[in-house]
Design a protein around this motif. Structure first.
Motif, short mmCIF file in Angstrom:
data_model
loop_
_atom_site.label_atom_id
_atom_site.label_comp_id
_atom_site.label_asym_id
_atom_site.label_seq_id
_atom_site.Cartn_x
_atom_site.Cartn_y
_atom_site.Cartn_z
N ILE A 70 0.88 -1.16 0.00
CA ILE A 70 0.00 0.00 0.00
C ILE A 70 0.92 1.22 0.00
O ILE A 70 1.66 1.43 0.96
CB ILE A 70 -0.93 0.01 1.23
CG1 ILE A 70 -1.78 -1.26 1.25
CG2 ILE A 70 -1.81 1.26 1.21
CD1 ILE A 70 -2.61 -1.43 2.51
N PRO A 71 0.92 2.00 -1.08
CA PRO A 71 1.85 3.14 -1.18
C PRO A 71 1.62 4.17 -0.07
O PRO A 71 0.51 4.29 0.47
CB PRO A 71 1.53 3.74 -2.55
CG PRO A 71 0.81 2.68 -3.30
CD PRO A 71 0.09 1.86 -2.27
N ALA A 72 2.67 4.91 0.25
CA ALA A 72 2.58 5.98 1.24
C ALA A 72 1.52 7.00 0.81
O ALA A 72 1.43 7.35 -0.36
CB ALA A 72 3.93 6.67 1.39
N GLY A 73 0.71 7.41 1.75
CA GLY A 73 -0.33 8.39 1.46
C GLY A 73 -1.59 7.82 0.83
O GLY A 73 -2.53 8.54 0.56
N LYS A 74 -1.62 6.53 0.57
CA LYS A 74 -2.78 5.89 -0.06
C LYS A 74 -3.49 4.98 0.94
O LYS A 74 -2.93 4.59 1.97
CB LYS A 74 -2.36 5.06 -1.28
CG LYS A 74 -1.65 5.85 -2.34
CD LYS A 74 -2.58 6.84 -3.00
CE LYS A 74 -1.85 7.60 -4.10
NZ LYS A 74 -2.65 8.61 -4.69
N HIS A 75 -4.72 4.59 0.61
CA HIS A 75 -5.50 3.73 1.49
C HIS A 75 -5.98 2.46 0.79
O HIS A 75 -6.78 1.72 1.35
CB HIS A 75 -6.70 4.49 2.05
CG HIS A 75 -6.33 5.49 3.09
ND1 HIS A 75 -6.19 5.18 4.41
CD2 HIS A 75 -6.03 6.81 2.99
CE1 HIS A 75 -5.84 6.25 5.10
NE2 HIS A 75 -5.73 7.26 4.23
N THR A 76 -5.51 2.21 -0.44
CA THR A 76 -5.93 1.01 -1.16
C THR A 76 -4.76 0.35 -1.86
O THR A 76 -3.76 0.99 -2.17
CB THR A 76 -7.02 1.33 -2.21
OG1 THR A 76 -6.49 2.24 -3.15
CG2 THR A 76 -8.28 1.89 -1.57
N ALA A 77 -4.93 -0.94 -2.11
CA ALA A 77 -3.98 -1.72 -2.91
C ALA A 77 -4.79 -2.86 -3.54
O ALA A 77 -5.94 -3.10 -3.17
CB ALA A 77 -2.85 -2.26 -2.05
N THR A 78 -4.17 -3.56 -4.48
CA THR A 78 -4.89 -4.62 -5.19
C THR A 78 -4.06 -5.89 -5.23
O THR A 78 -2.86 -5.86 -5.50
CB THR A 78 -5.19 -4.17 -6.64
OG1 THR A 78 -5.91 -2.93 -6.58
CG2 THR A 78 -6.04 -5.18 -7.36
N ILE A 79 -4.73 -7.02 -4.97
CA ILE A 79 -4.13 -8.35 -5.13
C ILE A 79 -4.62 -8.90 -6.46
O ILE A 79 -5.83 -8.90 -6.73
CB ILE A 79 -4.55 -9.30 -3.99
CG1 ILE A 79 -4.04 -8.78 -2.64
CG2 ILE A 79 -4.05 -10.72 -4.25
CD1 ILE A 79 -4.54 -9.58 -1.45
N HIS A 80 -3.68 -9.37 -7.28
CA HIS A 80 -4.04 -9.97 -8.56
C HIS A 80 -3.88 -11.48 -8.48
O HIS A 80 -2.81 -11.96 -8.11
CB HIS A 80 -3.17 -9.40 -9.68
CG HIS A 80 -3.30 -7.93 -9.83
ND1 HIS A 80 -4.40 -7.33 -10.40
CD2 HIS A 80 -2.47 -6.91 -9.46
CE1 HIS A 80 -4.25 -6.02 -10.39
NE2 HIS A 80 -3.09 -5.74 -9.82
#
Length: 157
Positions: A109-119
């Motif tokens: 999850i990048p700095a400053g962000k609140h989402t990420a994705t699993i593929h």
């Protein structure tokens, strides 16, 4: 003289009640810790007899990849967060390399962000119908949300 006493008493009472300790209601509802959850798990009911939600996305010969979104709850992090997840071996009937392929069991999850994705990718050798259950593990700082840490993905070939 009596009127002055009552006026003074009234002013004193007003000051007493207006300056009393008041709770800051914003602090009550402000999340100070970090939690991670599956987005889709927050909007659906759990599968019958299970403790996970089944995703609407299906891995199949027609659908090469599914993307599962994670949410980071809490204050915005100034550094990237590497969040671990695993395949729940007790609940998964799908076979790695046969029904699905996952490149890594960590997501950033990048700095400053609140989402990420699993593929999750399909595998060309899949057959039948199976289920893949992913479970969030988090890291030292980010803990998995108790109610939304698992999701099931159907594999249909």
């Amino acid at each position: 003289m009596i009127k002055k006493k009552y006026t003074f008493l009234l002013i004193a009472l007003c000051l007493l009640f207006s300056s009393s300790c008041m709770e800051d209601f914003n602090d009550r509802y402000f999340i100070k810790d970090y939690y991670v959850e599956f987005e889709e798990a927050t909007t659906k009911n759990v599968a019958v007899g299970e403790d996970y939600v089944i995703s609407d996305q299906v891995l199949s010969a027609d659908n090469q990849q599914v993307s599962i979104q994670l949410n980071l709850l809490g204050p915005t992090s100034s550094v990237e967060q590497k969040v671990a997840f695993k395949v729940s071996s007790e609940q998964t009937t799908a076979v790695s390399g046969q029904d699905y392929e996952i490149e890594s069991t960590d997501v950033v999850i990048p700095a400053g962000k609140h989402t990420a994705t699993i593929h999750v990718k399909n595998s060309s050798s899949g057959s039948g119908e199976t289920i893949l259950v992913l479970e969030l593990e988090g890291n030292e700082l980010v803990k998995p949300s108790t109610n939304y840490k698992k999701i099931g993905i159907r594999c249909q070939y």
